[in-house]
Design a protein around this motif. Sequence first.
Motif, PDB file in Angstrom:
ATOM      1  N   ILE A  24       0.840  -1.203   0.000  1.00 57.38           N
ATOM      2  CA  ILE A  24       0.000   0.000   0.000  1.00 57.38           C
ATOM      3  C   ILE A  24       0.875   1.253   0.000  1.00 57.38           C
ATOM      4  CG2 ILE A  24      -1.822   1.262   1.206  1.00 57.38           C
ATOM      5  CD1 ILE A  24      -2.580  -1.447   2.525  1.00 57.38           C
ATOM      6  N   CYS A  25       1.904   1.258   0.842  1.00 60.05           N
ATOM      7  CA  CYS A  25       2.829   2.403   0.871  1.00 60.05           C
ATOM      8  C   CYS A  25       3.597   2.519  -0.439  1.00 60.05           C
ATOM      9  CB  CYS A  25       3.797   2.257   2.048  1.00 60.05           C
ATOM     10  SG  CYS A  25       3.017   2.384   3.674  1.00 60.05           S
ATOM     11  N   GLU A  26       3.995   1.389  -1.006  1.00 60.79           N
ATOM     12  CA  GLU A  26       4.637   1.412  -2.316  1.00 60.79           C
ATOM     13  C   GLU A  26       3.708   2.047  -3.347  1.00 60.79           C
ATOM     14  OE1 GLU A  26       7.136  -2.828  -1.884  1.00 60.79           O
ATOM     15  OE2 GLU A  26       5.515  -2.611  -3.330  1.00 60.79           O
ATOM     16  N   ALA A  27       2.436   1.676  -3.280  1.00 56.20           N
ATOM     17  CA  ALA A  27       1.459   2.179  -4.245  1.00 56.20           C
ATOM     18  C   ALA A  27       1.330   3.688  -4.170  1.00 56.20           C
ATOM     19  CB  ALA A  27       0.097   1.522  -3.996  1.00 56.20           C
ATOM     20  N   MET A  28       1.216   4.222  -2.963  1.00 59.34           N
ATOM     21  CA  MET A  28       1.025   5.660  -2.820  1.00 59.34           C
ATOM     22  C   MET A  28       2.260   6.429  -3.272  1.00 59.34           C
ATOM     23  SD  MET A  28      -2.030   5.658  -2.036  1.00 59.34           S
ATOM     24  CE  MET A  28      -2.277   7.419  -1.885  1.00 59.34           C
ATOM     25  N   LEU A  29       3.451   5.890  -2.988  1.00 58.39           N
ATOM     26  CA  LEU A  29       4.673   6.555  -3.446  1.00 58.39           C
ATOM     27  C   LEU A  29       4.744   6.534  -4.973  1.00 58.39           C
ATOM     28  CD1 LEU A  29       7.325   7.952  -2.833  1.00 58.39           C
ATOM     29  CD2 LEU A  29       8.397   5.706  -2.546  1.00 58.39           C
ATOM     30  N   ALA A  30       4.426   5.407  -5.585  1.00 61.33           N
ATOM     31  CA  ALA A  30       4.478   5.301  -7.046  1.00 61.33           C
ATOM     32  C   ALA A  30       3.486   6.239  -7.713  1.00 61.33           C
ATOM     33  CB  ALA A  30       4.212   3.855  -7.471  1.00 61.33           C
ATOM     34  N   LEU A  31       2.279   6.342  -7.175  1.00 65.44           N
ATOM     35  CA  LEU A  31       1.264   7.207  -7.773  1.00 65.44           C
ATOM     36  C   LEU A  31       1.658   8.684  -7.670  1.00 65.44           C
ATOM     37  CD1 LEU A  31      -1.899   5.331  -6.488  1.00 65.44           C
ATOM     38  CD2 LEU A  31      -1.207   5.577  -8.884  1.00 65.44           C
ATOM     39  N   VAL A  32       2.219   9.078  -6.531  1.00 67.61           N
ATOM     40  CA  VAL A  32       2.674  10.462  -6.381  1.00 67.61           C
ATOM     41  C   VAL A  32       3.819  10.755  -7.340  1.00 67.61           C
ATOM     42  CG1 VAL A  32       3.807  12.094  -4.809  1.00 67.61           C
ATOM     43  CG2 VAL A  32       1.884  10.722  -3.999  1.00 67.61           C
ATOM     44  N   LEU A  33       4.754   9.823  -7.458  1.00 66.50           N
ATOM     45  CA  LEU A  33       5.898  10.037  -8.340  1.00 66.50           C
ATOM     46  C   LEU A  33       5.472  10.138  -9.802  1.00 66.50           C
ATOM     47  CD1 LEU A  33       8.593   7.668  -6.775  1.00 66.50           C
ATOM     48  CD2 LEU A  33       8.539  10.171  -6.716  1.00 66.50           C
ATOM     49  N   MET A  34       4.534   9.305 -10.230  1.00 65.14           N
ATOM     50  CA  MET A  34       4.078   9.391 -11.614  1.00 65.14           C
ATOM     51  C   MET A  34       3.368  10.713 -11.872  1.00 65.14           C
ATOM     52  SD  MET A  34       1.781   6.735 -13.845  1.00 65.14           S
ATOM     53  CE  MET A  34       1.333   7.126 -15.542  1.00 65.14           C
ATOM     54  N   ASP A  35       2.560  11.154 -10.919  1.00 60.36           N
ATOM     55  CA  ASP A  35       1.876  12.436 -11.066  1.00 60.36           C
ATOM     56  C   ASP A  35       2.895  13.571 -11.200  1.00 60.36           C
ATOM     57  OD1 ASP A  35      -0.352  14.224 -11.105  1.00 60.36           O
ATOM     58  OD2 ASP A  35      -0.023  14.656  -8.994  1.00 60.36           O
ATOM     59  N   HIS A  36       3.941  13.555 -10.359  1.00 61.90           N
ATOM     60  CA  HIS A  36       4.957  14.604 -10.419  1.00 61.90           C
ATOM     61  C   HIS A  36       5.813  14.495 -11.675  1.00 61.90           C
ATOM     62  CE1 HIS A  36       4.859  17.234  -6.885  1.00 61.90           C
ATOM     63  NE2 HIS A  36       4.205  16.243  -6.305  1.00 61.90           N
ATOM     64  N   ALA A  37       6.035  13.277 -12.146  1.00 65.73           N
ATOM     65  CA  ALA A  37       6.790  13.116 -13.396  1.00 65.73           C
ATOM     66  C   ALA A  37       6.034  13.754 -14.554  1.00 65.73           C
ATOM     67  CB  ALA A  37       7.029  11.634 -13.673  1.00 65.73           C
ATOM     68  N   LEU A  38       4.722  13.541 -14.597  1.00 61.66           N
ATOM     69  CA  LEU A  38       3.904  14.137 -15.652  1.00 61.66           C
ATOM     70  C   LEU A  38       3.855  15.649 -15.524  1.00 61.66           C
ATOM     71  CD1 LEU A  38       0.959  11.559 -15.667  1.00 61.66           C
ATOM     72  CD2 LEU A  38       2.715  11.827 -17.425  1.00 61.66           C
ATOM     73  N   ARG A  39       3.773  16.148 -14.294  1.00 68.37           N
ATOM     74  CA  ARG A  39       3.742  17.594 -14.063  1.00 68.37           C
ATOM     75  C   ARG A  39       5.068  18.237 -14.455  1.00 68.37           C
ATOM     76  NH1 ARG A  39       1.352  17.271  -7.996  1.00 68.37           N
ATOM     77  NH2 ARG A  39       2.179  19.393  -7.838  1.00 68.37           N
ATOM     78  N   HIS A  40       6.169  17.565 -14.118  1.00 66.01           N
ATOM     79  CA  HIS A  40       7.486  18.096 -14.472  1.00 66.01           C
ATOM     80  C   HIS A  40       7.667  18.105 -15.983  1.00 66.01           C
ATOM     81  CE1 HIS A  40      11.762  18.981 -14.137  1.00 66.01           C
ATOM     82  NE2 HIS A  40      11.999  17.992 -14.971  1.00 66.01           N
ATOM     83  N   ARG A  41       7.242  17.040 -16.640  1.00 64.67           N
ATOM     84  CA  ARG A  41       7.357  16.954 -18.092  1.00 64.67           C
ATOM     85  C   ARG A  41       6.527  18.045 -18.769  1.00 64.67           C
ATOM     86  NH1 ARG A  41       5.711  11.433 -21.178  1.00 64.67           N
ATOM     87  NH2 ARG A  41       3.601  12.178 -20.694  1.00 64.67           N
ATOM     88  N   ALA A  42       5.358  18.332 -18.205  1.00 63.51           N
ATOM     89  CA  ALA A  42       4.484  19.344 -18.796  1.00 63.51           C
ATOM     90  C   ALA A  42       5.087  20.742 -18.712  1.00 63.51           C
ATOM     91  CB  ALA A  42       3.126  19.323 -18.103  1.00 63.51           C
ATOM     92  N   GLN A  43       5.707  21.073 -17.573  1.00 67.07           N
ATOM     93  CA  GLN A  43       6.239  22.426 -17.388  1.00 67.07           C
ATOM     94  C   GLN A  43       7.674  22.559 -17.847  1.00 67.07           C
ATOM     95  OE1 GLN A  43       6.742  23.722 -13.343  1.00 67.07           O
ATOM     96  NE2 GLN A  43       6.877  25.892 -13.884  1.00 67.07           N
ATOM     97  N   CYS A  44       8.494  21.554 -17.549  1.00 70.96           N
ATOM     98  CA  CYS A  44       9.946  21.700 -17.739  1.00 70.96           C
ATOM     99  C   CYS A  44      10.532  20.675 -18.703  1.00 70.96           C
ATOM    100  CB  CYS A  44      10.657  21.600 -16.386  1.00 70.96           C
ATOM    101  SG  CYS A  44      10.132  22.839 -15.180  1.00 70.96           S
ATOM    102  N   GLY A  45       9.686  20.078 -19.525  1.00 70.52           N
ATOM    103  CA  GLY A  45      10.182  19.063 -20.448  1.00 70.52           C
ATOM    104  C   GLY A  45      11.220  19.586 -21.413  1.00 70.52           C
ATOM    105  N   ASP A  46      11.179  20.887 -21.731  1.00 72.88           N
ATOM    106  CA  ASP A  46      12.140  21.462 -22.670  1.00 72.88           C
ATOM    107  C   ASP A  46      13.484  21.794 -22.033  1.00 72.88           C
ATOM    108  OD1 ASP A  46      10.279  21.314 -24.690  1.00 72.88           O
ATOM    109  OD2 ASP A  46       9.547  23.361 -24.402  1.00 72.88           O
ATOM    110  N   VAL A  47      13.537  21.760 -20.692  1.00 73.29           N
ATOM    111  CA  VAL A  47      14.786  22.114 -20.000  1.00 73.29           C
ATOM    112  C   VAL A  47      15.871  21.077 -20.281  1.00 73.29           C
ATOM    113  CG1 VAL A  47      15.877  22.450 -17.743  1.00 73.29           C
ATOM    114  CG2 VAL A  47      13.586  23.398 -18.195  1.00 73.29           C
TER     115      VAL A  47
END
Length: 364
Positions: free
Chosen positions: A329-352
Amino acid sequence: MNSFGRLLRVTTFGESHGPAIGCVIDGCPPGISIAAEDFQADLARRATGRSRHTSQRREADEVEILSGVYEGKTTGTPLALLIRNSDARSRDYQAIARQFRPGHADYSYWQKYGIRDPRGGGRSSARETTMRVAAAVIAKKWLAEHYGVVVRGHLAQLGELTPAQHDWAAVEHNPFFWPDAGQVSELEAYMDALRKSGDSVGAVVAVSASGVPPGWGEPVYGKLSADIGAAMFSINAVKGVEIGEGFASVRQRGSEHRDLMYPDGFASNHAGGILGGISSGQPIRVQVAFKPTSSLRLAAPGVDVDGEAVEIITTGRHDPCVGIRATPICEAMLALVLMDHALRHRAQCGDVGEVAPRIPSSRE
């Protein structure tokens, strides 16, 4: 709220003793290969009944994919998953339908909604976390394929017991997710005695993510550490979350706690892989504290919905330690948060792109 995440948004629904539980994953990228059988391994890790030390409720936990997948790949549209409940025993809760179990969510749910589902705790049951684990199967797969991120966890403390040594190879070969195979018999005896006494105990789960690139997370109100903390605290029975050294850093000097950087890598990881709310490229380390189970067969004074004094005795099938099966369960919550942040980072800073210098995660 029953939803979390920004770009990857997960909504769960259902009760412990309702006909089914499910989730909707919105914002899931298209093209991810997924099939119903892909969910079984992690769901089996979380499931009750896998040893005598957990609740003996036995659910098949067979996932039905209702939408968002075509010819074995995600389409980018909302992905809906459903698991039907098949082993609920609602009669076990008839005696406490009008009573408040001490330490449980019964009273606070009653105060908030003026009504509650007493069967198995309803929405506050650990059964709800099944769908988080299911959703995270996709997150783990996507993170591994796109970034090489590996999320894994283990039980780091059971009551007063702690591992004498750490071996990842041992974790998946015992019912406790314990990293020291030599202590498993001691844990078995400990839990057998606890179960016979009718009492319960708390636990600590340690979960980590390796391979996380630097740069994920946002300053101030979108900190990666804050979102991880919120995600872990959303798990039932969680009473504490630490990133890196956490409260142990209080005893450290600044000269010891700061993670020195050298051209060939970081010298330590007291910060747990997050600096200023943004990933540093080091492994992210999180510890999650679970309280003792509140549903006990030991009699205790309590109050009913009429405000009258009553004796509370909880029957049914309950975990003497909810932390034993909380690792996935803890693994799941960490993975879901990380994927959400990966998508957010790619959306804003993907060109960096990759910024130099990139310091290795460790000097080893």
